[in-house]
Design a protein around this motif. Sequence first.
Motif, PDB file in Angstrom:
ATOM      1  N   GLY A  22      78.860 -59.404   3.314  1.00 25.46           N
ATOM      2  CA  GLY A  22      80.202 -58.934   3.022  1.00 25.46           C
ATOM      3  C   GLY A  22      80.759 -59.417   1.702  1.00 25.46           C
ATOM      4  N   THR A  23      80.092 -60.377   1.044  1.00 26.61           N
ATOM      5  CA  THR A  23      80.559 -60.800  -0.266  1.00 26.61           C
ATOM      6  C   THR A  23      80.188 -59.753  -1.309  1.00 26.61           C
ATOM      7  OG1 THR A  23      80.453 -62.506  -1.975  1.00 26.61           O
ATOM      8  CG2 THR A  23      78.450 -62.137  -0.714  1.00 26.61           C
ATOM      9  N   THR A  24      81.054 -59.573  -2.287  1.00 25.37           N
ATOM     10  CA  THR A  24      80.752 -58.661  -3.393  1.00 25.37           C
ATOM     11  C   THR A  24      80.110 -59.398  -4.568  1.00 25.37           C
ATOM     12  OG1 THR A  24      83.003 -58.922  -4.251  1.00 25.37           O
ATOM     13  CG2 THR A  24      82.582 -57.055  -2.781  1.00 25.37           C
ATOM     14  N   ALA A  25      79.850 -60.704  -4.395  1.00 22.89           N
ATOM     15  CA  ALA A  25      79.127 -61.440  -5.426  1.00 22.89           C
ATOM     16  C   ALA A  25      77.754 -60.815  -5.624  1.00 22.89           C
ATOM     17  CB  ALA A  25      78.990 -62.905  -5.028  1.00 22.89           C
ATOM     18  N   ARG A  26      77.262 -60.914  -6.834  1.00 29.50           N
ATOM     19  CA  ARG A  26      75.943 -60.339  -7.114  1.00 29.50           C
ATOM     20  C   ARG A  26      74.854 -61.338  -6.706  1.00 29.50           C
ATOM     21  NH1 ARG A  26      79.050 -58.350 -12.175  1.00 29.50           N
ATOM     22  NH2 ARG A  26      79.644 -56.237 -11.544  1.00 29.50           N
ATOM     23  N   LEU A  29      77.213 -66.736  -6.399  1.00 32.01           N
ATOM     24  CA  LEU A  29      78.602 -66.776  -5.979  1.00 32.01           C
ATOM     25  C   LEU A  29      79.487 -67.166  -7.155  1.00 32.01           C
ATOM     26  CD1 LEU A  29      78.233 -68.649  -2.560  1.00 32.01           C
ATOM     27  CD2 LEU A  29      78.406 -66.177  -2.942  1.00 32.01           C
ATOM     28  N   ASP A  30      80.683 -66.626  -7.178  1.00 25.74           N
ATOM     29  CA  ASP A  30      81.618 -66.986  -8.244  1.00 25.74           C
ATOM     30  C   ASP A  30      81.982 -68.465  -8.174  1.00 25.74           C
ATOM     31  OD1 ASP A  30      81.652 -64.335  -9.069  1.00 25.74           O
ATOM     32  OD2 ASP A  30      83.358 -63.832  -7.782  1.00 25.74           O
ATOM     33  N   HIS A 320      71.944 -58.451  -3.659  1.00 23.59           N
ATOM     34  CA  HIS A 320      72.048 -59.816  -4.197  1.00 23.59           C
ATOM     35  C   HIS A 320      70.753 -60.274  -4.881  1.00 23.59           C
ATOM     36  CE1 HIS A 320      75.755 -59.933  -2.002  1.00 23.59           C
ATOM     37  NE2 HIS A 320      75.157 -59.861  -0.821  1.00 23.59           N
ATOM     38  N   CYS A 321      70.053 -59.368  -5.522  1.00 19.49           N
ATOM     39  CA  CYS A 321      68.800 -59.722  -6.193  1.00 19.49           C
ATOM     40  C   CYS A 321      69.028 -59.955  -7.688  1.00 19.49           C
ATOM     41  CB  CYS A 321      67.755 -58.625  -5.997  1.00 19.49           C
ATOM     42  SG  CYS A 321      67.170 -58.472  -4.288  1.00 19.49           S
ATOM     43  N   HIS A 322      68.181 -60.773  -8.273  1.00 21.31           N
ATOM     44  CA  HIS A 322      68.182 -61.040  -9.710  1.00 21.31           C
ATOM     45  C   HIS A 322      66.857 -60.546 -10.262  1.00 21.31           C
ATOM     46  CE1 HIS A 322      69.236 -63.381 -13.399  1.00 21.31           C
ATOM     47  NE2 HIS A 322      67.918 -63.391 -13.533  1.00 21.31           N
TER      48      HIS A 322
END
Length: 507
Positions: A22-26, A29-30, A320-322
């Motif tokens: 549910g986080t919109t962080a990529r 985390l901010d 959430h991948c880099h």
Amino acid sequence: MTTPTPKILVLTPRTASIELAGTTARDRLDTPLRFVLSADGTTVTDGMLDRPVLTLENLVPDTAYTLAIETAPDLPIATPTEPAFIDITDYDASEAAENNAPAFAAAIAAAPDGATLYVPPGIWRTAPVFLKSRINLWLPEGAIVTGLADRSVYPILDAFTPDGREQASWEGVPANCYASLITAIDADHVTISGKGTLDGAGAESDWWSWPKETRDNARRPRTIFANRCTHFAMAGITVRNSPSWTIHPIDCASLTFADLRIENPPNSPNTDGLNPESSTDVEIVGVRFSVGDDCIAIKAGKIWPDGTVPAPTRNVSVRHCHMERGHGGLVIGSEMSGSVTDVTIENCTMIDTDRGLRIKTRRGRGGKVARIAMRNCLLDGVRTAFVVNAHYFCDPDGKSDAVQNRAPAPVTDKTPHIVDISFTDIEARNVHHALVYVLGLAEAPVTGLTVSDVAVSFAPEAVADVPDMALGLPAMRHAETRFENTTDPQISGITRIAAPRAGQESA
């Protein structure tokens, strides 16, 4: 606003991988969050969470834990029972051994359903290991399983089993291949987890010196190969130095890849990171890629010489991948004859890849690419951010007039179709060639294309070059959107920004 809630992605008696859903962080985390894992009110471990995924190990089977993450609801974690704990050293595995494959085989044979196969910290050299159903392979931190340089110890998998089923595959069609370091065929409920490492020994052997050839009539191995597996999961580990594609599941269902590191040298040929092919219900969450080819390449095979159409790939979620340095961040094709549908890429970061979202196909493939959505992603230093190319020049005839001619060709069952693609809520910094380049077929234009809410800046150092691999493309520098054979694309909300490189504060 939805409160991020932790959820279990992968759970074994000894490990757990968690997503802050549910986080919109990529991929980061901010603000880092404190976490505490406890059992019976006693702290087991704690730390700071700076990514939306977390892997825990050294858990105790059949134990009730509570994971508390700052600002999020508590997550109960009940580890499963463990019918047996199988340590490979009890079956004569040794760091001094030249080849631990016999020890692995003996340990696996002794493991009952649901057992943990334990690889202690150390360096364990081995020929290919064949996993069976209902096994948990645990590689804790410090454990390194590495392949051997001598390919004579790698069994060759025939293209087909004696009863005619596909057993090994190369670039979308059945082909003899060397077995992979970790091979699983017709297995279900297989988990590979922990904080250890699988090393494919690509640099130590000659695998990279014959990328498109065969030796002993066989193609190169992967590092992990899964065929006709269900409920197959990998979590926490590092996979590196692959002979070719790093992780390749084919004809599988219910796959989870969580909190992995996939690392190959930039000059290693065709060392794609993760290539799900003809597979359904796939989750790729919090994986970090730095590879020599595509980071993720979603595939559905090519039409076989006998006319067989491979199974589709559908229901793929990438979060959430880099993705760093690869030829493409998220690529679909060019092997897509069975169709690739219902793919979502969200909350990801792509740094210095040649392309961001890339869809590639050609005449003769057939199939469909449909319902593909990329949203809330950061792309930085990417050459071309979003590419659709239906004239991709792959295979020996890829540059032929039949593939490359821009005049309409007859529509047949071998005409590929591309529909319902969206590229929304994107920050594309330091783009070199083009933000969006779409080249459809004259006889089958791309339809249902949406590009919206995209912020873009262009790299001052960019040098003009073609945006993708097809004959006759113009060299581009700082182009915004270009469309050919695209029906009524919906374009809105593209804005120019001044942006620093990733990792710096936004301007």
